[in-house]
Write a protein that holds these residues in place. Sequence first.
Motif, PDB file in Angstrom:
ATOM      1  N   ASP A  13     -42.648 -86.917 -20.954  1.00  0.00           N
ATOM      2  CA  ASP A  13     -42.057 -85.773 -20.255  1.00  0.00           C
ATOM      3  C   ASP A  13     -41.223 -86.237 -19.060  1.00  0.00           C
ATOM      4  N   ARG A  17     -37.310 -85.169 -18.496  1.00  0.00           N
ATOM      5  CA  ARG A  17     -36.849 -84.520 -17.271  1.00  0.00           C
ATOM      6  C   ARG A  17     -36.034 -85.452 -16.371  1.00  0.00           C
ATOM      7  N   GLU A  19     -37.317 -87.545 -14.250  1.00  0.00           N
ATOM      8  CA  GLU A  19     -37.962 -87.546 -12.940  1.00  0.00           C
ATOM      9  C   GLU A  19     -39.233 -88.395 -12.971  1.00  0.00           C
TER      10      GLU A  19
END
Length: 271
Positions: A13, A17, A19
């Motif tokens: 994830d 993203r 990040e």
Amino acid sequence: MDRREETIRLWFDMWLRGEDFGIRDIFTEDAAYTESWGPAYRGSAAIGHWFREWNTRGRVLVWDIHRFFHSGDQTAVTWFFQCQMGKEPPTGFEGVSVARWTEGGKISSLVEYCCEPEQYDPYRNGPDPVFNSKDRASYEKFAGSTSKETTLGNVMVDCPDAETLQKFYGTLLGWEQCCMYGCPAVRSSNGIAFLFSTVPEYIPPVWPEEEGAQQKQMHFDFQVEDVPEAVKKAEFLGAVQAKAQFGGEHFTTMLDPAGHPFCLCQKQQLP
């Protein structure tokens, strides 16, 4: 949800993203991470630098998990990955990650394995294998490029009959015969490509050069293991030996069916 699975989902994830939600919480300080096509990173700091730098050049579009497998201190996860580097078309492939865990629940090592997405039957056209040509494996493209160097795409060859010359060079060199940009072409296993263009007013060059006659602008040098055998093969396919020869035992100058000169050279080991 299993804690290990939750950690891996968090890692994926983060890429989706772009990040960093806690790389140092996922990997040990001395963790080893190996990408499927060769690059390896040692330590959570190096993994973090790679993550942040890569995301300045590309973005992950898809990283879908298929299934988890657990055994002892290891977890394997199968997945589909797709990304886009700059303005290049998206690239995707199937893969597997194998992670090793510490007792504290961090990843101490992770190795990726990938399956080339462009699958095909190399024996589809006969008993001898013909392998698809690429300048690099498709799954490597997600590395992107940090170089501003211009890449040679292909060589365009004018001739009176493009398909005849395509067949000649494809058979002579053992290269894949294909179509590129609407032109008959041949392509080597490492991505070198010749495209052939039919020019009705084509005038073949004269070799050796003669004043006032059409002169060659360039020619191909092909390295072969056995020059006499290569000459016989070229002649069988429609080439002729040039009347003037200057190579001695080192090379023989030939003229292809369209009159282009090329040389069959004794292969040499470069220092």
